[in-house]
Design a protein around this motif. Sequence first.
Motif, PDB file in Angstrom:
ATOM      1  N   ASP A 267       0.882  -1.168   0.000  1.00  0.00           N
ATOM      2  CA  ASP A 267       0.000   0.000   0.000  1.00  0.00           C
ATOM      3  C   ASP A 267       0.919   1.217   0.000  1.00  0.00           C
ATOM      4  O   ASP A 267       1.587   1.500   0.990  1.00  0.00           O
ATOM      5  CB  ASP A 267      -0.897  -0.010   1.240  1.00  0.00           C
ATOM      6  N   PHE A 268       0.945   1.949  -1.130  1.00  0.00           N
ATOM      7  CA  PHE A 268       1.994   2.964  -1.281  1.00  0.00           C
ATOM      8  C   PHE A 268       1.431   4.264  -1.839  1.00  0.00           C
ATOM      9  O   PHE A 268       0.623   4.263  -2.771  1.00  0.00           O
ATOM     10  CB  PHE A 268       3.090   2.421  -2.219  1.00  0.00           C
ATOM     11  N   GLU A 269       1.887   5.388  -1.254  1.00  0.00           N
ATOM     12  CA  GLU A 269       1.544   6.724  -1.751  1.00  0.00           C
ATOM     13  C   GLU A 269       2.520   7.079  -2.868  1.00  0.00           C
ATOM     14  O   GLU A 269       3.578   7.632  -2.628  1.00  0.00           O
ATOM     15  CB  GLU A 269       1.628   7.756  -0.613  1.00  0.00           C
ATOM     16  N   GLY A 270       2.168   6.762  -4.081  1.00  0.00           N
ATOM     17  CA  GLY A 270       3.052   6.979  -5.218  1.00  0.00           C
ATOM     18  C   GLY A 270       2.864   5.860  -6.222  1.00  0.00           C
ATOM     19  O   GLY A 270       1.794   5.251  -6.303  1.00  0.00           O
ATOM     20  N   SER A 271       3.914   5.566  -7.005  1.00  0.00           N
ATOM     21  CA  SER A 271       3.840   4.519  -8.021  1.00  0.00           C
ATOM     22  C   SER A 271       4.643   3.305  -7.594  1.00  0.00           C
ATOM     23  O   SER A 271       5.635   3.421  -6.861  1.00  0.00           O
ATOM     24  CB  SER A 271       4.359   5.044  -9.369  1.00  0.00           C
ATOM     25  N   VAL A 272       4.213   2.147  -8.095  1.00  0.00           N
ATOM     26  CA  VAL A 272       4.859   0.876  -7.743  1.00  0.00           C
ATOM     27  C   VAL A 272       5.326   0.185  -9.013  1.00  0.00           C
ATOM     28  O   VAL A 272       4.578   0.104  -9.994  1.00  0.00           O
ATOM     29  CB  VAL A 272       3.888  -0.037  -6.963  1.00  0.00           C
ATOM     30  N   ILE A 273       6.555  -0.310  -8.972  1.00  0.00           N
ATOM     31  CA  ILE A 273       7.088  -1.100 -10.084  1.00  0.00           C
ATOM     32  C   ILE A 273       7.449  -2.479  -9.555  1.00  0.00           C
ATOM     33  O   ILE A 273       8.210  -2.609  -8.586  1.00  0.00           O
ATOM     34  CB  ILE A 273       8.325  -0.433 -10.708  1.00  0.00           C
ATOM     35  N   VAL A 274       6.884  -3.507 -10.216  1.00  0.00           N
ATOM     36  CA  VAL A 274       7.184  -4.900  -9.862  1.00  0.00           C
ATOM     37  C   VAL A 274       8.013  -5.480 -11.000  1.00  0.00           C
ATOM     38  O   VAL A 274       7.531  -5.599 -12.135  1.00  0.00           O
ATOM     39  CB  VAL A 274       5.896  -5.721  -9.657  1.00  0.00           C
ATOM     40  N   SER A 275       9.270  -5.837 -10.715  1.00  0.00           N
ATOM     41  CA  SER A 275      10.176  -6.299 -11.765  1.00  0.00           C
ATOM     42  C   SER A 275       9.781  -7.656 -12.321  1.00  0.00           C
ATOM     43  O   SER A 275      10.070  -7.954 -13.494  1.00  0.00           O
ATOM     44  CB  SER A 275      11.609  -6.374 -11.238  1.00  0.00           C
ATOM     45  N   LYS A 276       9.141  -8.486 -11.491  1.00  0.00           N
ATOM     46  CA  LYS A 276       8.761  -9.829 -11.961  1.00  0.00           C
ATOM     47  C   LYS A 276       7.249 -10.023 -11.853  1.00  0.00           C
ATOM     48  O   LYS A 276       6.512  -9.460 -12.649  1.00  0.00           O
ATOM     49  CB  LYS A 276       9.529 -10.887 -11.183  1.00  0.00           C
ATOM     50  N   ASN A 277       6.772 -10.811 -10.865  1.00  0.00           N
ATOM     51  CA  ASN A 277       5.368 -11.214 -10.845  1.00  0.00           C
ATOM     52  C   ASN A 277       4.656 -10.813  -9.560  1.00  0.00           C
ATOM     53  O   ASN A 277       5.286 -10.565  -8.523  1.00  0.00           O
ATOM     54  CB  ASN A 277       5.252 -12.731 -11.002  1.00  0.00           C
ATOM     55  N   VAL A 278       3.320 -10.779  -9.662  1.00  0.00           N
ATOM     56  CA  VAL A 278       2.466 -10.670  -8.479  1.00  0.00           C
ATOM     57  C   VAL A 278       1.851 -12.044  -8.259  1.00  0.00           C
ATOM     58  O   VAL A 278       1.098 -12.539  -9.101  1.00  0.00           O
ATOM     59  CB  VAL A 278       1.365  -9.605  -8.676  1.00  0.00           C
ATOM     60  N   GLU A 279       2.187 -12.659  -7.129  1.00  0.00           N
ATOM     61  CA  GLU A 279       1.781 -14.048  -6.882  1.00  0.00           C
ATOM     62  C   GLU A 279       0.354 -14.116  -6.349  1.00  0.00           C
ATOM     63  O   GLU A 279      -0.204 -13.114  -5.891  1.00  0.00           O
ATOM     64  CB  GLU A 279       2.774 -14.711  -5.930  1.00  0.00           C
ATOM     65  N   PRO A 280      -0.280 -15.324  -6.388  1.00  0.00           N
ATOM     66  CA  PRO A 280      -1.693 -15.486  -6.003  1.00  0.00           C
ATOM     67  C   PRO A 280      -1.978 -14.958  -4.595  1.00  0.00           C
ATOM     68  O   PRO A 280      -1.188 -15.142  -3.666  1.00  0.00           O
ATOM     69  CB  PRO A 280      -1.911 -16.995  -6.086  1.00  0.00           C
ATOM     70  N   GLY A 281      -3.119 -14.267  -4.490  1.00  0.00           N
ATOM     71  CA  GLY A 281      -3.585 -13.790  -3.199  1.00  0.00           C
ATOM     72  C   GLY A 281      -2.984 -12.476  -2.749  1.00  0.00           C
ATOM     73  O   GLY A 281      -3.369 -11.953  -1.694  1.00  0.00           O
TER      74      GLY A 281
END
Length: 534
Positions: A267-281
């Motif tokens: 939960d972030f005030e700004g932008s989020v970068i995920v280099s790989k994956n978002v896992e289940p759940g």
Amino acid sequence: MFKLAHNGNVLLDTSKSAPTSAAFIIEAIEQSPYSECEIDHDAINNYFSSATTERILVVATRHDATLIVEISDDKMLATGTLTLAKGGATLSFDEAKKELVKAHVARGYKQAFLEQLLQKQFELPPGSVVSGPLAKGRLPTDGQDSKFKAMVKTLKDRLKAPKLKEDGSVDMRDFGKLASVKPGELLIQQQPATPGQEGFTVIGDVLPAKPGQVHALIAGEGTEISKNNPMELLSTIAGVPVEINNGMRVDDIFTVNDVSVKTGHIDFEGSVIVSKNVEPGMRINATGDITVFGTVESGELTAGGDILVKQGVIGHQKPEDKSLSCRIICAGDVHASHSQYCYIEANSILLDRQASHSSMKAKNIIQIGQSELPKGKLFGGEILDATKLIAGEIGNESGAKMAINLAASATQMTKDIDKYFSELTAANEQVDSLQAALEKADLIKDADKKSELMNKIGSTQIHHSQQAEQLEKQIASLEQKLNTMLDEAILTVNTVLHSGVEIHIFNKLLKTTRNFPPSNVKLENNKIEIEFKT
């Protein structure tokens, strides 16, 4: 043998030169200085066919060149029709200009036009008729709207440009260095609106130009309008620039490899970068953009800006309530490779390849496929709302049912319009009853009581009148939005529209019972029509 009269007639005195035949006279004229004059065949033939004793015979007429200037109905073109001389005088340049003045030609005249037309006098046979433009009006050129030139690359720009390898191939996982700015860096240079160029008719009427619209430069979070130049937007913090309407914002960035049980929800005030994956759940909530370079599997992403997923968004149907395990919701646009069993809600939804068994809701466009002619596949699931849906193939060969809802939000708009109409009627009734009360109060003899009561009633009446005026504006605005939405609502199919597809546009329904070739489906005359592409 022949004599030229003052009125331009060529005369033959038959008493001095008795002609033997009409052919004799014509041949004599052609050999004379009057060979270019218009021969009067009727008069000559009549002389020989009747017992006339006329001594002076008109055998030909000399005609000077003439110019007729005509103005088009829209007054944007002056055309000259030149009749060449027949034995008479050619038309001079100065004489021709006088005809333009008589026709009230005031603007758009070009000397070259007139010279070219008059030159025909020396190129064409006598008596020829030739036309050409003499003056042309100019349509107004509307001004250009104010524009915003980005001076830095945004995260979207970066995703559009994968890194080039040494061998010339493209690394689709390497997008180079993250776009970032420093405090005080120039983000946007605004180009002001232009007033346009007025036009004119050939008779001198001015055609005003429509000036370009002025759009204010918007300073989002982390930015400010330059104090030295109001046409420049500067960053006030270090971060990643993100485009917004008519401006930019600068976001702080949170970067993580994977979002999993090890990282926990984000939960972030700004932008989020995920280099790989978002896992289940797993869940990500960001006030800015969310960018995932891998896949999102049964995860939940919520963003105040855009959501970009380089690979797919994949979920499944939950057995307990049949809901979808993957949810993507943002205020901006969603862009992903493909979607499967996923709920997506955004301003616009752009999927590169296909969407299967997904529920999607967009304020603007849903597009399945890339390029100017998207040919992605859409089957299963449901389109909950959109103004425009563009895909290559919709439905599947089995004819399995799927529902598409376009302009669904128009239903709520009509309810709001009805509500405002009811409130407007009530407000107008209040104004009318207060007017009657004012008239009664005017009959009170006690001046103080009369003044106090009329002031009280009058202020209440003004309040209800202002309320009615505001309601009328809200109704007009909603009706305009509703009409625009229904006019723009369209389903575009670039390959095939299968049977078994329910298409809802506002409150109308069409069920396909066969396959259709590339088509456009839209509301025409309060009915859903399918128009084949040519």
